[in-house]
Design an enzyme around this catalytic site. Structure first.
Site, PDB file in Angstrom:
ATOM      1  N   ARG A 166      43.825  13.687 -19.987  1.00  0.00           N
ATOM      2  CA  ARG A 166      44.639  13.386 -18.791  1.00  0.00           C
ATOM      3  C   ARG A 166      45.532  12.166 -18.993  1.00  0.00           C
ATOM      4  O   ARG A 166      45.698  11.330 -18.097  1.00  0.00           O
ATOM      5  CB  ARG A 166      43.755  13.175 -17.541  1.00  0.00           C
ATOM      6  N   SER A 250      41.690  16.266  -8.442  1.00  0.00           N
ATOM      7  CA  SER A 250      40.661  15.269  -8.767  1.00  0.00           C
ATOM      8  C   SER A 250      41.257  13.878  -8.573  1.00  0.00           C
ATOM      9  O   SER A 250      42.267  13.553  -9.186  1.00  0.00           O
ATOM     10  CB  SER A 250      40.226  15.398 -10.227  1.00  0.00           C
ATOM     11  N   GLU A 370      42.919   9.213 -11.202  1.00  0.00           N
ATOM     12  CA  GLU A 370      43.702  10.108 -12.058  1.00  0.00           C
ATOM     13  C   GLU A 370      45.193  10.131 -11.676  1.00  0.00           C
ATOM     14  O   GLU A 370      46.051  10.174 -12.554  1.00  0.00           O
ATOM     15  CB  GLU A 370      43.131  11.531 -12.000  1.00  0.00           C
TER      16      GLU A 370
HETATM   17  C1  LIG Z   1      44.932  20.869  -5.519  1.00  0.00           C
HETATM   18  C2  LIG Z   1      45.259  20.229  -6.843  1.00  0.00           C
HETATM   19  C3  LIG Z   1      44.617  20.657  -7.997  1.00  0.00           C
HETATM   20  C4  LIG Z   1      44.924  20.075  -9.253  1.00  0.00           C
HETATM   21  N1  LIG Z   1      44.280  20.525 -10.347  1.00  0.00           N
HETATM   22  C5  LIG Z   1      44.565  19.985 -11.567  1.00  0.00           C
HETATM   23  C6  LIG Z   1      43.908  20.457 -12.737  1.00  0.00           C
HETATM   24  O1  LIG Z   1      43.090  21.370 -12.710  1.00  0.00           O
HETATM   25  N2  LIG Z   1      44.221  19.864 -13.916  1.00  0.00           N
HETATM   26  C7  LIG Z   1      45.145  18.863 -14.009  1.00  0.00           C
HETATM   27  O2  LIG Z   1      45.382  18.388 -15.122  1.00  0.00           O
HETATM   28  N3  LIG Z   1      45.786  18.412 -12.907  1.00  0.00           N
HETATM   29  C8  LIG Z   1      45.522  18.938 -11.698  1.00  0.00           C
HETATM   30  N4  LIG Z   1      46.158  18.470 -10.576  1.00  0.00           N
HETATM   31  C9  LIG Z   1      47.118  17.353 -10.710  1.00  0.00           C
HETATM   32  C10 LIG Z   1      48.597  17.800 -10.802  1.00  0.00           C
HETATM   33  O3  LIG Z   1      48.775  19.076 -10.312  1.00  0.00           O
HETATM   34  C11 LIG Z   1      49.141  17.748 -12.229  1.00  0.00           C
HETATM   35  O4  LIG Z   1      48.985  16.468 -12.766  1.00  0.00           O
HETATM   36  C12 LIG Z   1      50.622  18.138 -12.297  1.00  0.00           C
HETATM   37  O5  LIG Z   1      51.034  18.241 -13.649  1.00  0.00           O
HETATM   38  C13 LIG Z   1      51.547  17.161 -11.584  1.00  0.00           C
HETATM   39  O6  LIG Z   1      52.837  17.738 -11.558  1.00  0.00           O
HETATM   40  P1  LIG Z   1      53.902  17.289 -10.483  1.00  0.00           P
HETATM   41  O7  LIG Z   1      55.187  17.970 -10.821  1.00  0.00           O
HETATM   42  O8  LIG Z   1      53.394  17.514  -9.116  1.00  0.00           O
HETATM   43  O9  LIG Z   1      54.007  15.732 -10.816  1.00  0.00           O
HETATM   44  P2  LIG Z   1      54.351  14.558  -9.798  1.00  0.00           P
HETATM   45  O10 LIG Z   1      53.170  14.322  -8.921  1.00  0.00           O
HETATM   46  O11 LIG Z   1      55.651  14.793  -9.140  1.00  0.00           O
HETATM   47  O12 LIG Z   1      54.483  13.339 -10.813  1.00  0.00           O
HETATM   48  C14 LIG Z   1      53.366  12.844 -11.506  1.00  0.00           C
HETATM   49  C15 LIG Z   1      53.842  11.785 -12.518  1.00  0.00           C
HETATM   50  O13 LIG Z   1      54.644  12.419 -13.505  1.00  0.00           O
HETATM   51  C16 LIG Z   1      55.955  11.850 -13.508  1.00  0.00           C
HETATM   52  N5  LIG Z   1      56.891  12.932 -13.758  1.00  0.00           N
HETATM   53  C17 LIG Z   1      57.137  14.015 -12.985  1.00  0.00           C
HETATM   54  N6  LIG Z   1      58.058  14.793 -13.581  1.00  0.00           N
HETATM   55  C18 LIG Z   1      58.385  14.197 -14.755  1.00  0.00           C
HETATM   56  C19 LIG Z   1      59.290  14.511 -15.814  1.00  0.00           C
HETATM   57  N7  LIG Z   1      60.048  15.620 -15.797  1.00  0.00           N
HETATM   58  N8  LIG Z   1      59.366  13.658 -16.858  1.00  0.00           N
HETATM   59  C20 LIG Z   1      58.597  12.538 -16.921  1.00  0.00           C
HETATM   60  N9  LIG Z   1      57.753  12.182 -15.933  1.00  0.00           N
HETATM   61  C21 LIG Z   1      57.630  13.023 -14.866  1.00  0.00           C
HETATM   62  C22 LIG Z   1      56.136  11.220 -12.132  1.00  0.00           C
HETATM   63  O14 LIG Z   1      57.078  10.188 -12.152  1.00  0.00           O
HETATM   64  C23 LIG Z   1      54.736  10.717 -11.876  1.00  0.00           C
HETATM   65  O15 LIG Z   1      54.559   9.505 -12.564  1.00  0.00           O
HETATM   66  C24 LIG Z   1      45.880  19.032  -9.329  1.00  0.00           C
HETATM   67  C25 LIG Z   1      46.520  18.601  -8.150  1.00  0.00           C
HETATM   68  C26 LIG Z   1      46.206  19.190  -6.921  1.00  0.00           C
HETATM   69  C27 LIG Z   1      46.910  18.715  -5.679  1.00  0.00           C
END
Ligand SMILES: Cc1cc2nc3c(=O)[nH]c(=O)nc-3n(C[C@H](O)[C@H](O)[C@H](O)COP(=O)(O)OP(=O)(O)OC[C@H]3O[C@@H](n4cnc5c(N)ncnc54)[C@H](O)[C@@H]3O)c2cc1C
Length: 378
Positions: A166, A250, A370
């Site tokens: 992660r 998480s 996380e």
């Molecule tokens: C219900 C639920 C279940 C989940 N289950 C999992 C799981 O099973 N496994 C897991 O690993 N995660 C899980 N997550 C966490 C999350 O979904 C992941 O980390 C996902 O990859 C985040 O993507 P996002 O586009 O929403 O990122 P955001 O929340 O928009 O951003 C997260 C971070 O990444 C940065 N970022 C976003 N886009 C870019 C880009 N293009 N370039 C560089 N930096 C960027 C942002 O600035 C921020 O710092 C879960 C979340 C929820 C709500």
């Protein structure tokens, strides 16, 4: 540059916290994204890229900079990849689960176990997303990114991103600056072409999660549906009708500790060695070998613990909430901190701190959050 009236981050994040930032820009094409970043960087102001907002815990005070929403989309088959594989290049703003659905429909294997993870493809390498034994590090070839320091677009191999559990060089930890301040524009993955028929399920952890015997063969579509069902039952699949999913998934990472620390914990605390316990080999050059065989070097692998177990065994039940707070532990999963209404970031942070304190008092370790923290201190 398509600047818009700033939208409160509470409307753009899955935990539903956060005020409207000072400035907001939407980028629907790669050119718009690169242009917006260069413009913001030339002004020296603070900035934040936002994907699906599913791994972001935003504070109640406005972010005093520009939020750039990554809304680019598209999947391209680049070439045939390695033997039996297909190489895909995907725009950063493409929905992660839409990509998984596309791959499963096309008979491409390697990410089906990560069905239902919310967010965008561009954010997936940031914390090396994973579930049930699959993580993006296993299929990621390279990313196209733009660095703040250089302002140039570059193709960076996955091996240079320090993808770990992660984490990566791109992730903000506990609100601190990432090692590499860069924005991913596109992601290239190699997936195995296994077709849409029944195939053996690769990966013991995935088979165990699916309750399948080692010899079982099922379709990728079956795996996807089963994973979605398991996630739904745990409140880990976004569903506006299910208050347990108003979260970042998480909230705490499973801690990784030394084997000796793990031995100090109760025997029933679940633990997994994070690398195979292979004995390190001592090589003695022939010209220095005097006939004596060196004693074996004992090597103990670090151990990953279950944060959910630590929380529950520190006395925090599912559904727990502090008096008068609108933040609560999910009723389905002890690892998820949820927002049960119009809860503020302060309420969520208060509960998270309480969980950390209880676990520290009981077991002597501090759980690490996380999600990326923006304007929040834990
Ligand atoms: C219900 C639920 C279940 C989940 N289950 C999992 C799981 O099973 N496994 C897991 O690993 N995660 C899980 N997550 C966490 C999350 O979904 C992941 O980390 C996902 O990859 C985040 O993507 P996002 O586009 O929403 O990122 P955001 O929340 O928009 O951003 C997260 C971070 O990444 C940065 N970022 C976003 N886009 C870019 C880009 N293009 N370039 C560089 N930096 C960027 C942002 O600035 C921020 O710092 C879960 C979340 C929820 C709500």
């Amino acid at each position: 540059m398509p600047e818009i009236d700033p939208i409160p981050l509470a409307q753009l994040t899955t935990l539903r916290t956060g005020a409207a930032p000072a400035r907001m820009v939407e980028a629907y094409s790669r050119d718009e994204l690169v242009g917006a970043l260069r413009e913001v960087w030339s002004g020296g102001e603070d900035w934040l890229v936002l994907g699906g907002g599913s791994n972001l815990f935003a504070g109640d005070e406005p972010f005093e900079g520009t939020v750039i929403r990554v809304l680019t989309r598209g999947i391209e088959r680049v070439d045939d990849g390695p033997a039996g594989g297909i190489r895909l290049r995907v725009e950063a703003g493409h929905g992660w689960d839409d990509l998984v659905a596309y791959a499963v429909d096309a008979g491409l294997s390697g990410i089906e176990g990560m069905s239902g993870i919310p967010g965008t493809v561009g954010a997936a390498p940031v914390q090396n997303v994973g579930a049930y034994g699959q993580e993006i590090a296993q299929t990621l070839v390279e990313v196209e990114l733009i660095d703040e320091s250089m302002g140039e677009v570059a193709t960076v191999p996955a091996s240079e991103l320090a993808l770990g559990f992660r984490t990566s060089v791109l992730k903000h930890h506990y609100g601190s600056a990432p090692q590499r301040r860069a924005v991913i524009l596109a992601v290239t993955l190699d997936l195995a072409h296994v077709g849409t028929g029944e195939v053996p399920v690769a990966g013991q952890q995935l088979r165990e999660a699916l309750r399948l015997p080692a010899a079982a063969s099922v379709t990728l579509g079956w795996i996807r549906e089963r994973v979605l069902q398991i996630r739904r039952e745990k409140g880990m699949l976004l569903d506006s009708a299910d208050p347990d999913t108003i979260s970042v998934g998480s909230f705490f990472q499973n801690p990784i500790v030394s084997a000796s620390f793990a031995r100090s914990l109760p025997a029933d605390c679940p633990r997994w060695p994070i690398e195979p316990g292979i004995e390190r080999v001592t090589v003695v050059p022939l010209d220095r070998f005097d006939g004596a065989v060196p004693p074996p070097v004992t090597h103990e692998s670090p151990v990953k613990l279950s944060a959910a177990w630590l929380i529950e065994n520190a006395g925090i039940r599912r559904g727990f909430r502090l008096p008068r707070s609108r933040a609560a532990i999910s009723t389905k999963h002890a690892l998820a901190v949820t927002n049960r209404g119009e809860g503020t970031a302060a309420e969520v942070a208060e509960l998270a701190r309480y969980v950390q304190q209880r676990v520290q008092q009981e077991f002597g370790l501090i759980l690490q959050p996380e999600p990326v923290l923006v304007g929040v201190d834990l």
